[in-house]
Write a protein that holds these residues in place. Structure first.
Motif, PDB file in Angstrom:
ATOM      1  N   GLU A 125       0.835  -1.200   0.000  1.00 31.42           N
ATOM      2  CA  GLU A 125       0.000   0.000   0.000  1.00 31.42           C
ATOM      3  C   GLU A 125       0.871   1.252   0.000  1.00 31.42           C
ATOM      4  O   GLU A 125       2.016   1.234   0.469  1.00 31.42           O
ATOM      5  CB  GLU A 125      -0.934   0.013   1.210  1.00 31.42           C
ATOM      6  N   TYR A 180      -7.601   3.932  -1.001  1.00 32.67           N
ATOM      7  CA  TYR A 180      -7.213   3.631  -2.372  1.00 32.67           C
ATOM      8  C   TYR A 180      -7.988   2.427  -2.905  1.00 32.67           C
ATOM      9  O   TYR A 180      -8.368   1.530  -2.144  1.00 32.67           O
ATOM     10  CB  TYR A 180      -5.718   3.318  -2.437  1.00 32.67           C
ATOM     11  N   PRO A 181      -8.209   2.394  -4.230  1.00 33.82           N
ATOM     12  CA  PRO A 181      -8.803   1.197  -4.836  1.00 33.82           C
ATOM     13  C   PRO A 181      -7.925  -0.019  -4.552  1.00 33.82           C
ATOM     14  O   PRO A 181      -6.716   0.118  -4.335  1.00 33.82           O
ATOM     15  CB  PRO A 181      -8.834   1.524  -6.330  1.00 33.82           C
ATOM     16  N   VAL A 215      -6.558  -3.921  -5.649  1.00 33.20           N
ATOM     17  CA  VAL A 215      -6.377  -4.940  -6.685  1.00 33.20           C
ATOM     18  C   VAL A 215      -5.913  -6.226  -6.000  1.00 33.20           C
ATOM     19  O   VAL A 215      -4.896  -6.233  -5.303  1.00 33.20           O
ATOM     20  CB  VAL A 215      -5.356  -4.517  -7.754  1.00 33.20           C
ATOM     21  N   TYR A 224      -2.799   2.424  -5.395  1.00 29.45           N
ATOM     22  CA  TYR A 224      -3.609   1.208  -5.226  1.00 29.45           C
ATOM     23  C   TYR A 224      -3.100   0.407  -4.033  1.00 29.45           C
ATOM     24  O   TYR A 224      -1.895   0.381  -3.763  1.00 29.45           O
ATOM     25  CB  TYR A 224      -3.530   0.318  -6.475  1.00 29.45           C
ATOM     26  N   ASP A 279      -6.723   2.409 -13.935  1.00 26.44           N
ATOM     27  CA  ASP A 279      -7.125   3.816 -13.761  1.00 26.44           C
ATOM     28  C   ASP A 279      -8.482   4.060 -14.414  1.00 26.44           C
ATOM     29  O   ASP A 279      -9.367   4.692 -13.827  1.00 26.44           O
ATOM     30  CB  ASP A 279      -6.077   4.742 -14.373  1.00 26.44           C
ATOM     31  N   LYS A 330     -10.260   2.972 -10.836  1.00 22.54           N
ATOM     32  CA  LYS A 330     -10.038   4.183 -10.028  1.00 22.54           C
ATOM     33  C   LYS A 330     -10.993   5.316 -10.410  1.00 22.54           C
ATOM     34  O   LYS A 330     -11.594   5.959  -9.547  1.00 22.54           O
ATOM     35  CB  LYS A 330      -8.592   4.659 -10.174  1.00 22.54           C
TER      36      LYS A 330
END
Length: 302
Positions: free
Chosen positions: A77, A84-85, A87, A117, A295, A299
């Motif tokens: 992170e 944050y998004p 994944v 992310y 993105d 995002k």
């Protein structure tokens, strides 16, 4: 009365046990300078230009619960405060081959993390079923995400490479929580993979997949998205990346899967690159492509 009370307590404990799926049991910050790859990342103990972005990130090893198993994973992170998004990254390989390490994360998704992310990855359970019950080790990460302060659980994508691509197809079938996904050189037809690489059957499928000899056709179909493409989450989108020089997964599989997705009007894109299974000579293009996709599709998507 006593037996009823005992039964009640058992049911409560049973229920609580299952409610722990995804729970983080341990979490430890990784000091990169103490890892075995530090010398590859640095010159005179300073990060090389290609790895300066690592200064902006924190890496953690975690152990989390999944169906009663203690499963290892890694969280990456941004150090900067915020949400944050997310994944979910699905590694390739099987058993110890291709196991998840800090090197895996740095070379695969650290540049994505640096762009804002949270990345979470599982090493899968010790008893690898190559897309069987171990799929839950991926799905249970949706609960783990809830424990990550910087994670925006309303924006979750998935990125799988090779065997991890197969896991991503399976997750897209099993869950409606994945907004978008990227699959790189992932098999969509394990029957075709046997024809392309016969050793995969004897050295991997037969050894990992439960009751393989007795249920070969059924078990291979369960793991082959080409047979159930219409069951993939239709609210998601998908980017398929294929190396035309791939010697591990037949590049034709990506083309055939793309034809099936087009037939059912699935939201996807296929991109081919003249490179090998690991995109070794196309890493910069790979980083740019994955960042641009997430993105756009995760995002910044409303």
């Amino acid at each position: 009365m006593k037996s009823q009370l005992t039964c009640f307590i058992f049911l409560i404990c049973f229920s609580l046990g299952f409610s722990q799926n995804g729970k983080i049991l341990s979490k430890e910050l990784i000091n990169l300078s103490e890892t075995s790859i530090w010398s590859k990342l640095t010159t005179n103990n300073e990060l090389k230009p290609d790895y300066k972005h690592l200064d902006a990130l924190n890496f953690y090893t975690i152990t989390y619960e999944s169906d009663g198993h203690k499963v290892n994973g890694i969280i990456t992170e941004p150090k900067k405060e915020g949400t944050y998004p997310v994944v979910i990254f699905n590694r390739g390989g099987n058993r110890d081959y291709g196991s998840l390490t800090i090197a895996t994360i740095i070379f695969s998704v650290s540049k994505l993390a640096e762009q804002g992310y949270v990345i979470i990855a599982s090493n899968y359970r010790t008893q690898d079923e190559f897309g069987g019950a171990d799929l839950n080790d991926v799905l249970n990460l949706f609960e783990t995400i809830k424990e990550i302060d910087k994670a925006d659980e309303s924006k979750v994508g998935m990125f799988g490479w090779s065997r991890g691509g197969m896991m991503t197809y399976l997750a897209l079938k099993a869950s409606d929580k994945i907004q978008t996904a990227i699959i790189g050189n992932g098999p969509s037809n394990l029957f075709a993979e046997i024809s392309f690489r016969p050793k995969m059957e004897t050295l991997v499928y037969a050894q990992c997949i439960p009751n393989y000899a007795a249920n070969k056709d059924a078990e291979l179909k369960k793991r082959s998205a080409i047979f159930w493409a219409d069951k993939l989450n239709k609210d998601s989108s998908l980017l398929i990346l294929s190396g035309t020089k791939d010697k591990r997964v037949d590049p034709k599989q990506a083309n055939i899967m793309a034809e099936e997705l087009e037939r059912i009007n699935y939201d996807f894109k296929l991109m081919t690159f003249e490179t090998d299974h690991g995109f070794r000579d196309k890493r910069d293009e790979l980083y740019a492509t994955t960042i641009a996709w997430f993105d756009k599709e995760l995002k910044h998507k409303k």
